[in-house]
Design an enzyme around this catalytic site. Structure first.
Site, PDB file in Angstrom:
ATOM      1  N   ASP A  10       0.847  -1.202   0.000  1.00 15.00           N
ATOM      2  CA  ASP A  10       0.000   0.000   0.000  1.00 15.00           C
ATOM      3  C   ASP A  10       0.878   1.246   0.000  1.00 15.00           C
ATOM      4  OD1 ASP A  10      -2.313  -1.516  -0.023  1.00 15.00           O
ATOM      5  OD2 ASP A  10      -2.530  -1.513   2.156  1.00 15.00           O
ATOM      6  N   LYS A  32       0.447  -8.114  -2.105  1.00 14.82           N
ATOM      7  CA  LYS A  32      -0.853  -7.657  -2.581  1.00 14.82           C
ATOM      8  C   LYS A  32      -0.711  -6.291  -3.241  1.00 14.82           C
ATOM      9  CE  LYS A  32      -4.386  -6.069   0.139  1.00 14.82           C
ATOM     10  NZ  LYS A  32      -5.145  -4.952  -0.457  1.00 14.82           N
ATOM     11  N   ASP A  59      -5.568  -7.050  -6.008  1.00 14.68           N
ATOM     12  CA  ASP A  59      -6.787  -6.741  -5.251  1.00 14.68           C
ATOM     13  C   ASP A  59      -7.489  -5.531  -5.844  1.00 14.68           C
ATOM     14  OD1 ASP A  59      -8.712  -6.677  -3.267  1.00 14.68           O
ATOM     15  OD2 ASP A  59      -7.419  -5.688  -1.805  1.00 14.68           O
ATOM     16  N   LEU A  60      -8.193  -5.759  -6.965  1.00 16.50           N
ATOM     17  CA  LEU A  60      -8.902  -4.649  -7.617  1.00 16.50           C
ATOM     18  C   LEU A  60     -10.410  -4.762  -7.440  1.00 16.50           C
ATOM     19  CD1 LEU A  60      -6.714  -4.291 -10.861  1.00 16.50           C
ATOM     20  CD2 LEU A  60      -6.523  -3.048  -8.699  1.00 16.50           C
ATOM     21  N   LYS A  61     -10.873  -5.789  -6.766  1.00 18.35           N
ATOM     22  CA  LYS A  61     -12.294  -5.952  -6.400  1.00 18.35           C
ATOM     23  C   LYS A  61     -13.227  -5.652  -7.567  1.00 18.35           C
ATOM     24  CE  LYS A  61     -11.574  -4.971  -1.471  1.00 18.35           C
ATOM     25  NZ  LYS A  61     -10.148  -4.579  -1.466  1.00 18.35           N
ATOM     26  N   ASP A  64     -18.904  -5.671 -11.951  1.00 21.30           N
ATOM     27  CA  ASP A  64     -19.445  -5.085 -13.185  1.00 21.30           C
ATOM     28  C   ASP A  64     -20.343  -6.139 -13.826  1.00 21.30           C
ATOM     29  OD1 ASP A  64     -19.727  -3.489 -15.582  1.00 21.30           O
ATOM     30  OD2 ASP A  64     -17.773  -2.597 -15.168  1.00 21.30           O
ATOM     31  N   PRO A  66     -21.287  -9.378 -15.964  1.00 24.40           N
ATOM     32  CA  PRO A  66     -20.469 -10.601 -16.048  1.00 24.40           C
ATOM     33  C   PRO A  66     -19.457 -10.583 -17.192  1.00 24.40           C
ATOM     34  CG  PRO A  66     -22.739 -11.180 -15.531  1.00 24.40           C
ATOM     35  CD  PRO A  66     -22.725  -9.690 -15.779  1.00 24.40           C
ATOM     36  N   ASN A  67     -19.846 -10.096 -18.349  1.00 21.64           N
ATOM     37  CA  ASN A  67     -18.933 -10.100 -19.499  1.00 21.64           C
ATOM     38  C   ASN A  67     -17.697  -9.246 -19.242  1.00 21.64           C
ATOM     39  OD1 ASN A  67     -18.338 -10.687 -22.352  1.00 21.64           O
ATOM     40  ND2 ASN A  67     -18.742  -8.496 -22.656  1.00 21.64           N
ATOM     41  N   THR A  68     -17.905  -8.082 -18.639  1.00 15.74           N
ATOM     42  CA  THR A  68     -16.779  -7.177 -18.357  1.00 15.74           C
ATOM     43  C   THR A  68     -15.868  -7.759 -17.276  1.00 15.74           C
ATOM     44  OG1 THR A  68     -18.090  -5.288 -19.027  1.00 15.74           O
ATOM     45  CG2 THR A  68     -16.211  -4.812 -17.621  1.00 15.74           C
ATOM     46  N   THR A 123     -15.348  -4.391   5.591  1.00 12.16           N
ATOM     47  CA  THR A 123     -15.362  -4.210   7.051  1.00 12.16           C
ATOM     48  C   THR A 123     -15.663  -2.762   7.433  1.00 12.16           C
ATOM     49  OG1 THR A 123     -12.971  -4.108   6.889  1.00 12.16           O
ATOM     50  CG2 THR A 123     -13.902  -6.138   7.718  1.00 12.16           C
ATOM     51  N   GLN A 193      -7.923  -0.088  11.946  1.00 11.14           N
ATOM     52  CA  GLN A 193      -8.432  -1.459  12.073  1.00 11.14           C
ATOM     53  C   GLN A 193      -8.912  -1.653  13.508  1.00 11.14           C
ATOM     54  OE1 GLN A 193      -8.948  -3.377   9.593  1.00 11.14           O
ATOM     55  NE2 GLN A 193      -7.243  -3.407   8.133  1.00 11.14           N
ATOM     56  N   ARG A 214       0.285  -2.312   7.342  1.00 13.90           N
ATOM     57  CA  ARG A 214       1.052  -1.421   8.222  1.00 13.90           C
ATOM     58  C   ARG A 214       1.936  -2.110   9.255  1.00 13.90           C
ATOM     59  NH1 ARG A 214      -4.222   2.186   8.762  1.00 13.90           N
ATOM     60  NH2 ARG A 214      -5.009   0.106   8.269  1.00 13.90           N
TER      61      ARG A 214
HETATM   62  O1  C5P Z   1      -2.322  -1.913   6.924  1.00 14.20           O
HETATM   63  P1  C5P Z   1      -3.271  -3.042   7.121  1.00 14.20           P
HETATM   64  O2  C5P Z   1      -2.643  -4.287   7.712  1.00 14.20           O
HETATM   65  O3  C5P Z   1      -4.540  -2.632   7.826  1.00 14.20           O
HETATM   66  O4  C5P Z   1      -3.653  -3.435   5.632  1.00 14.20           O
HETATM   67  C1  C5P Z   1      -4.689  -4.323   5.340  1.00 14.20           C
HETATM   68  C2  C5P Z   1      -4.882  -4.407   3.855  1.00 14.20           C
HETATM   69  O5  C5P Z   1      -6.036  -5.202   3.635  1.00 14.20           O
HETATM   70  C3  C5P Z   1      -5.134  -3.081   3.169  1.00 14.20           C
HETATM   71  O6  C5P Z   1      -4.615  -3.211   1.836  1.00 14.20           O
HETATM   72  C4  C5P Z   1      -6.635  -2.966   3.148  1.00 14.20           C
HETATM   73  O7  C5P Z   1      -7.116  -2.236   2.051  1.00 14.20           O
HETATM   74  C5  C5P Z   1      -7.040  -4.434   2.985  1.00 14.20           C
HETATM   75  N1  C5P Z   1      -8.364  -4.752   3.473  1.00 14.20           N
HETATM   76  C6  C5P Z   1      -8.789  -4.510   4.775  1.00 14.20           C
HETATM   77  N2  C5P Z   1     -10.042  -4.848   5.169  1.00 14.20           N
HETATM   78  C7  C5P Z   1     -10.866  -5.421   4.303  1.00 14.20           C
HETATM   79  C8  C5P Z   1     -10.452  -5.693   2.995  1.00 14.20           C
HETATM   80  C9  C5P Z   1      -9.185  -5.342   2.609  1.00 14.20           C
HETATM   81  O8  C5P Z   1      -8.030  -4.018   5.583  1.00 14.20           O
HETATM   82  N3  C5P Z   1     -12.057  -5.778   4.698  1.00 14.20           N
END
Ligand code: C5P
Length: 234
Positions: A10, A32, A59-61, A64, A66-68, A123, A193, A214
């Site tokens: 990140d 990631k 991790d681009l989630k 859209d 289904p075709n895209t 979350t 978090q 982090r």
């Molecule tokens: O820095 P940290 O350990 O909190 O990073 C967690 C990673 O997981 C980040 O890239 C965050 O975007 C991702 N993430 C998250 N919670 C989610 C889904 C993804 O913290 N529910």
């Protein structure tokens, strides 16, 4: 046991990402790459990290039609990533198209099939957020509903919060891979978090992979932080 630590790169640019990756690579299992880094550095950063021999979780989630989504998954598969994410709230047809695209594209390109991971409820969402968009307002029930739908649609893995692992393990086939962020060791500064487990607790609860950002990249010594986490798992 293979190394379950996935370090979230990140950081805002390729230079910082490659530096971090080189520093911690010997102590971790994968990296990631998320929206921030991908949007600034593009598919080249995926190729560069893969070229070091490391596994990549893109991790681009995707969410859209289904075709895209199928085409985006095909592009990710051709980049030879090992994991990628889609939103389960895109529905069964979208998830099925994504999984089929990963299988088909990998076979055509002679690559391993990436693990297509379903994201359930972010979350950052709570009962209010879910009610606001007209969903089942109980986050736990909505997670379970989407997780079951994802498995029915053919997905082999899910991203979930540490506190959802145990409940999901009760309702999902044991073969489903669970990837969990929200990991904290207790050694780092407080941040956004709130609902966390330690690396060891998450693995004991049934996680297969731990996404850690982090606690590793913001540590004074990132390599030592990763090594300590790995040692705590044994
Ligand atoms: O820095 P940290 O350990 O909190 O990073 C967690 C990673 O997981 C980040 O890239 C965050 O975007 C991702 N993430 C998250 N919670 C989610 C889904 C993804 O913290 N529910």
């Amino acid at each position: 046991m293979r190394n379950p630590i996935i370090v979230a790169l990140d950081v805002p640019n390729a230079e910082q990402a490659l530096k971090l990756a080189a520093t911690v690579a010997p102590a971790v299992g994968a990296f990631k790459i998320g929206s921030e880094l991908f949007t600034s550095a593009g598919p080249d950063i995926v190729r560069q990290v893969r070229a070091t021999g490391a596994a990549v979780f893109l991790d681009l989630k995707f969410h859209d039609i289904p075709n895209t989504v199928a085409k985006a998954v095909a592009s990710a598969t051709r980049l030879d990533v090992q994991m990628l994410t889609i939103h389960t709230s895109g529905g069964a047809a979208m998830m099925k198209a994504a999984e089929e695209s990963a299988q088909r594209t990998a076979a055509q390109a002679g690559l391993n099939v990436p693990l297509v991971l379903g994201v359930t409820v972010l979350t950052s969402s709570d009962a209010n957020t879910l009610a606001e968009i007209g969903c089942e307002p109980n986050p736990g029930r909505q997670v379970e509903r989407l997780a079951a739908l994802a498995v029915q649609a053919g997905l082999r893995g899910l991203v979930c919060s540490p506190l959802e692992i145990a409940a999901l393990r009760q309702i999902l086939p044991a073969s489903v891979q669970l990837v969990t962020p929200g990991i904290r060791t207790g050694a780092e500064k407080a941040d956004d978090q709130k609902r966390t487990l330690s690396p060891r607790e998450a693995i004991q609860a049934g996680a297969n992979w731990l996404v850690i950002g982090r606690p590793i990249y913001a540590a004074e010594n990132s390599r030592a932080a990763a090594e300590n986490i790995l040692a705590s798992l044994n």
